[in-house]
Design a protein around this motif. Structure first.
Motif, PDB file in Angstrom:
ATOM      1  N   VAL A   1       0.841  -1.201   0.000  1.00  0.00           N
ATOM      2  CA  VAL A   1       0.000   0.000   0.000  1.00  0.00           C
ATOM      3  C   VAL A   1       0.875   1.249   0.000  1.00  0.00           C
ATOM      4  O   VAL A   1       0.614   2.201  -0.746  1.00  0.00           O
ATOM      5  N   ILE A   2       1.926   1.246   0.796  1.00  0.00           N
ATOM      6  CA  ILE A   2       2.845   2.390   0.841  1.00  0.00           C
ATOM      7  C   ILE A   2       3.517   2.568  -0.513  1.00  0.00           C
ATOM      8  O   ILE A   2       3.620   3.688  -1.027  1.00  0.00           O
ATOM      9  N   MET A   3       3.949   1.470  -1.128  1.00  0.00           N
ATOM     10  CA  MET A   3       4.625   1.565  -2.417  1.00  0.00           C
ATOM     11  C   MET A   3       3.680   2.090  -3.501  1.00  0.00           C
ATOM     12  O   MET A   3       4.071   2.916  -4.330  1.00  0.00           O
ATOM     13  N   PHE A   4       2.426   1.645  -3.494  1.00  0.00           N
ATOM     14  CA  PHE A   4       1.464   2.144  -4.482  1.00  0.00           C
ATOM     15  C   PHE A   4       1.216   3.640  -4.290  1.00  0.00           C
ATOM     16  O   PHE A   4       1.112   4.383  -5.264  1.00  0.00           O
ATOM     17  N   LYS A   5       1.127   4.075  -3.052  1.00  0.00           N
ATOM     18  CA  LYS A   5       0.905   5.496  -2.773  1.00  0.00           C
ATOM     19  C   LYS A   5       2.113   6.328  -3.229  1.00  0.00           C
ATOM     20  O   LYS A   5       1.958   7.398  -3.831  1.00  0.00           O
ATOM     21  N   ILE A   6       3.309   5.848  -2.945  1.00  0.00           N
ATOM     22  CA  ILE A   6       4.526   6.555  -3.365  1.00  0.00           C
ATOM     23  C   ILE A   6       4.600   6.622  -4.890  1.00  0.00           C
ATOM     24  O   ILE A   6       4.909   7.669  -5.461  1.00  0.00           O
ATOM     25  N   THR A   7       4.285   5.509  -5.551  1.00  0.00           N
ATOM     26  CA  THR A   7       4.323   5.462  -7.013  1.00  0.00           C
ATOM     27  C   THR A   7       3.308   6.438  -7.609  1.00  0.00           C
ATOM     28  O   THR A   7       3.620   7.158  -8.561  1.00  0.00           O
ATOM     29  N   ASP A   8       2.101   6.469  -7.044  1.00  0.00           N
ATOM     30  CA  ASP A   8       1.093   7.422  -7.516  1.00  0.00           C
ATOM     31  C   ASP A   8       1.580   8.861  -7.347  1.00  0.00           C
ATOM     32  O   ASP A   8       1.451   9.680  -8.262  1.00  0.00           O
ATOM     33  N   ASP A   9       2.133   9.170  -6.176  1.00  0.00           N
ATOM     34  CA  ASP A   9       2.642  10.519  -5.929  1.00  0.00           C
ATOM     35  C   ASP A   9       3.774  10.874  -6.890  1.00  0.00           C
ATOM     36  O   ASP A   9       3.870  12.004  -7.361  1.00  0.00           O
ATOM     37  N   TYR A  10       4.618   9.885  -7.180  1.00  0.00           N
ATOM     38  CA  TYR A  10       5.737  10.107  -8.097  1.00  0.00           C
ATOM     39  C   TYR A  10       5.235  10.479  -9.493  1.00  0.00           C
ATOM     40  O   TYR A  10       5.721  11.432 -10.103  1.00  0.00           O
ATOM     41  N   TYR A  11       4.259   9.742 -10.003  1.00  0.00           N
ATOM     42  CA  TYR A  11       3.759  10.021 -11.350  1.00  0.00           C
ATOM     43  C   TYR A  11       2.953  11.320 -11.405  1.00  0.00           C
ATOM     44  O   TYR A  11       2.999  12.036 -12.407  1.00  0.00           O
ATOM     45  N   VAL A  12       2.233  11.647 -10.336  1.00  0.00           N
ATOM     46  CA  VAL A  12       1.532  12.931 -10.276  1.00  0.00           C
ATOM     47  C   VAL A  12       2.547  14.067 -10.290  1.00  0.00           C
ATOM     48  O   VAL A  12       2.386  15.073 -10.996  1.00  0.00           O
ATOM     49  N   LEU A  13       3.612  13.914  -9.522  1.00  0.00           N
ATOM     50  CA  LEU A  13       4.675  14.923  -9.455  1.00  0.00           C
ATOM     51  C   LEU A  13       5.369  15.069 -10.807  1.00  0.00           C
ATOM     52  O   LEU A  13       5.620  16.188 -11.268  1.00  0.00           O
ATOM     53  N   LYS A  14       5.650  13.956 -11.453  1.00  0.00           N
ATOM     54  CA  LYS A  14       6.299  13.982 -12.757  1.00  0.00           C
ATOM     55  C   LYS A  14       5.417  14.689 -13.795  1.00  0.00           C
ATOM     56  O   LYS A  14       5.898  15.490 -14.602  1.00  0.00           O
ATOM     57  N   ARG A  15       4.120  14.406 -13.750  1.00  0.00           N
ATOM     58  CA  ARG A  15       3.178  15.039 -14.658  1.00  0.00           C
ATOM     59  C   ARG A  15       3.091  16.550 -14.404  1.00  0.00           C
ATOM     60  O   ARG A  15       3.064  17.357 -15.341  1.00  0.00           O
ATOM     61  N   GLU A  16       3.075  16.933 -13.138  1.00  0.00           N
ATOM     62  CA  GLU A  16       3.018  18.359 -12.781  1.00  0.00           C
ATOM     63  C   GLU A  16       4.268  19.101 -13.255  1.00  0.00           C
ATOM     64  O   GLU A  16       4.178  20.209 -13.782  1.00  0.00           O
ATOM     65  N   LEU A  17       5.420  18.489 -13.077  1.00  0.00           N
ATOM     66  CA  LEU A  17       6.650  19.118 -13.552  1.00  0.00           C
ATOM     67  C   LEU A  17       6.669  19.229 -15.075  1.00  0.00           C
ATOM     68  O   LEU A  17       7.155  20.222 -15.618  1.00  0.00           O
TER      69      LEU A  17
END
Length: 160
Positions: free
Chosen positions: A81-97
Protein backbone atom coordinates in the motif's frame (compact mmCIF):
# COMPACT_ATOMS: atom_id res chain seq x y z
CA UNK A 1 34.91 36.00 -31.58
CA UNK A 2 33.15 38.93 -33.24
CA UNK A 3 34.46 41.39 -35.78
CA UNK A 4 34.72 44.05 -33.08
CA UNK A 5 37.02 42.02 -30.83
CA UNK A 6 40.51 43.39 -31.02
CA UNK A 7 39.28 46.62 -32.63
CA UNK A 8 40.54 49.40 -30.38
CA UNK A 9 38.03 51.94 -31.73
CA UNK A 10 35.18 50.41 -29.71
CA UNK A 11 36.91 50.54 -26.31
CA UNK A 12 36.23 54.24 -25.83
CA UNK A 13 32.52 54.22 -26.65
CA UNK A 14 30.21 55.45 -23.90
CA UNK A 15 26.91 53.89 -22.93
CA UNK A 16 24.15 56.03 -21.47
CA UNK A 17 23.12 55.07 -17.93
CA UNK A 18 19.47 54.70 -18.85
CA UNK A 19 20.34 52.31 -21.67
CA UNK A 20 22.48 50.23 -19.32
CA UNK A 21 19.60 50.08 -16.80
CA UNK A 22 17.15 49.00 -19.50
CA UNK A 23 19.56 46.30 -20.64
CA UNK A 24 20.08 45.08 -17.06
CA UNK A 25 16.32 44.95 -16.46
CA UNK A 26 15.81 42.87 -19.59
CA UNK A 27 18.52 40.45 -18.50
CA UNK A 28 16.97 40.09 -15.01
CA UNK A 29 13.54 39.44 -16.48
CA UNK A 30 14.93 36.84 -18.89
CA UNK A 31 16.82 34.98 -16.16
CA UNK A 32 13.99 35.18 -13.61
CA UNK A 33 11.41 33.90 -16.09
CA UNK A 34 13.07 30.49 -16.30
CA UNK A 35 14.19 30.09 -12.71
CA UNK A 36 12.15 27.66 -10.62
CA UNK A 37 10.21 28.88 -7.61
CA UNK A 38 10.89 27.46 -4.16
CA UNK A 39 7.81 25.25 -4.54
CA UNK A 40 9.18 23.90 -7.82
CA UNK A 41 12.58 23.26 -6.22
CA UNK A 42 10.81 21.22 -3.53
CA UNK A 43 9.04 19.30 -6.28
CA UNK A 44 12.38 18.62 -7.99
CA UNK A 45 13.82 17.41 -4.69
CA UNK A 46 10.84 15.10 -4.16
CA UNK A 47 11.26 13.78 -7.69
CA UNK A 48 14.83 12.83 -6.74
CA UNK A 49 13.90 11.30 -3.37
CA UNK A 50 10.84 9.22 -4.33
CA UNK A 51 12.60 6.72 -6.65
CA UNK A 52 15.07 5.93 -3.87
CA UNK A 53 12.14 5.38 -1.50
CA UNK A 54 10.43 3.07 -4.02
CA UNK A 55 13.65 1.06 -4.36
CA UNK A 56 13.92 0.78 -0.58
CA UNK A 57 10.33 -0.45 -0.25
CA UNK A 58 10.85 -3.01 -3.04
CA UNK A 59 13.95 -4.34 -1.28
CA UNK A 60 11.99 -4.61 1.96
CA UNK A 61 9.22 -6.49 0.16
CA UNK A 62 11.76 -8.97 -1.24
CA UNK A 63 13.30 -9.44 2.20
CA UNK A 64 9.90 -9.99 3.80
CA UNK A 65 9.00 -12.66 1.26
CA UNK A 66 11.75 -14.90 2.67
CA UNK A 67 11.32 -14.04 6.34
CA UNK A 68 9.61 -16.23 8.93
CA UNK A 69 7.61 -13.56 10.76
CA UNK A 70 4.16 -14.50 12.05
CA UNK A 71 2.44 -11.39 10.65
CA UNK A 72 4.36 -11.46 7.40
CA UNK A 73 1.21 -11.06 5.29
CA UNK A 74 0.13 -7.92 7.14
CA UNK A 75 3.54 -6.32 6.81
CA UNK A 76 3.72 -7.18 3.09
CA UNK A 77 0.26 -5.69 2.46
CA UNK A 78 1.22 -2.49 4.31
CA UNK A 79 4.45 -2.20 2.32
CA UNK A 80 2.50 -2.72 -0.92
CA UNK A 81 0.00 0.00 0.00
CA UNK A 82 2.84 2.39 0.84
CA UNK A 83 4.62 1.56 -2.42
CA UNK A 84 1.46 2.14 -4.48
CA UNK A 85 0.91 5.50 -2.77
CA UNK A 86 4.53 6.56 -3.36
CA UNK A 87 4.32 5.46 -7.01
CA UNK A 88 1.09 7.42 -7.52
CA UNK A 89 2.64 10.52 -5.93
CA UNK A 90 5.74 10.11 -8.10
CA UNK A 91 3.76 10.02 -11.35
CA UNK A 92 1.53 12.93 -10.28
CA UNK A 93 4.67 14.92 -9.46
CA UNK A 94 6.30 13.98 -12.76
CA UNK A 95 3.18 15.04 -14.66
CA UNK A 96 3.02 18.36 -12.78
CA UNK A 97 6.65 19.12 -13.55
CA UNK A 98 6.06 18.30 -17.21
CA UNK A 99 3.15 20.74 -17.29
CA UNK A 100 5.42 23.40 -15.81
CA UNK A 101 8.04 22.61 -18.49
CA UNK A 102 10.64 21.27 -16.03
CA UNK A 103 12.87 18.27 -16.81
CA UNK A 104 15.18 16.50 -14.38
CA UNK A 105 17.97 14.13 -15.46
CA UNK A 106 20.66 12.14 -13.67
CA UNK A 107 24.08 13.68 -13.96
CA UNK A 108 26.75 11.92 -11.91
CA UNK A 109 27.80 10.72 -8.49
CA UNK A 110 30.91 12.22 -7.00
CA UNK A 111 32.32 11.85 -3.46
CA UNK A 112 28.98 10.86 -1.92
CA UNK A 113 27.05 13.62 -3.67
CA UNK A 114 24.38 12.78 -6.24
CA UNK A 115 24.14 15.41 -8.96
CA UNK A 116 21.07 16.01 -11.10
CA UNK A 117 20.54 18.53 -13.87
CA UNK A 118 17.22 20.27 -14.25
CA UNK A 119 15.90 22.36 -17.10
CA UNK A 120 13.22 24.86 -16.15
CA UNK A 121 11.63 26.94 -18.94
CA UNK A 122 14.96 27.50 -20.67
CA UNK A 123 16.97 27.84 -17.46
CA UNK A 124 19.50 25.08 -16.78
CA UNK A 125 21.02 24.34 -13.38
CA UNK A 126 22.77 21.56 -11.52
CA UNK A 127 21.27 20.19 -8.29
CA UNK A 128 23.34 18.16 -5.81
CA UNK A 129 22.24 16.20 -2.77
CA UNK A 130 24.50 14.53 -0.22
CA UNK A 131 23.80 10.85 0.47
CA UNK A 132 23.21 11.48 4.19
CA UNK A 133 20.70 14.20 3.37
CA UNK A 134 19.02 11.88 0.90
CA UNK A 135 18.78 9.19 3.61
CA UNK A 136 17.20 11.61 6.07
CA UNK A 137 14.73 12.81 3.40
CA UNK A 138 13.82 9.21 2.60
CA UNK A 139 13.28 8.54 6.31
CA UNK A 140 11.07 11.61 6.68
CA UNK A 141 9.01 10.68 3.62
CA UNK A 142 8.63 7.08 4.77
CA UNK A 143 7.51 8.30 8.20
CA UNK A 144 4.92 10.53 6.52
CA UNK A 145 3.57 7.65 4.44
CA UNK A 146 3.41 5.25 7.39
CA UNK A 147 1.62 7.89 9.48
CA UNK A 148 -0.89 8.32 6.64
CA UNK A 149 -1.51 4.55 6.67
CA UNK A 150 -1.96 4.65 10.44
CA UNK A 151 -4.51 7.48 10.17
CA UNK A 152 -6.35 5.59 7.46
CA UNK A 153 -6.53 2.46 9.61
CA UNK A 154 -7.79 4.49 12.58
CA UNK A 155 -10.53 6.02 10.42
CA UNK A 156 -11.60 2.57 9.20
CA UNK A 157 -11.61 1.30 12.80
CA UNK A 158 -13.78 4.23 13.98
CA UNK A 159 -16.24 3.63 11.15
CA UNK A 160 -17.08 0.13 12.41
Amino acid sequence: MTKLDGNERWKGKMLLTEHQEQYDQRQVIKSAAGRPTSEELDMIRDLVVLPHLITMIQKSLEDMAFSKITLKGVVIRCLEVIMFKITDDYYVLKRELKQRNIKVSDEETNDGILYYRYYCRGYEEKFGIVRETLRSDVTLKLTKYTNDIGKLLKQVNKGK
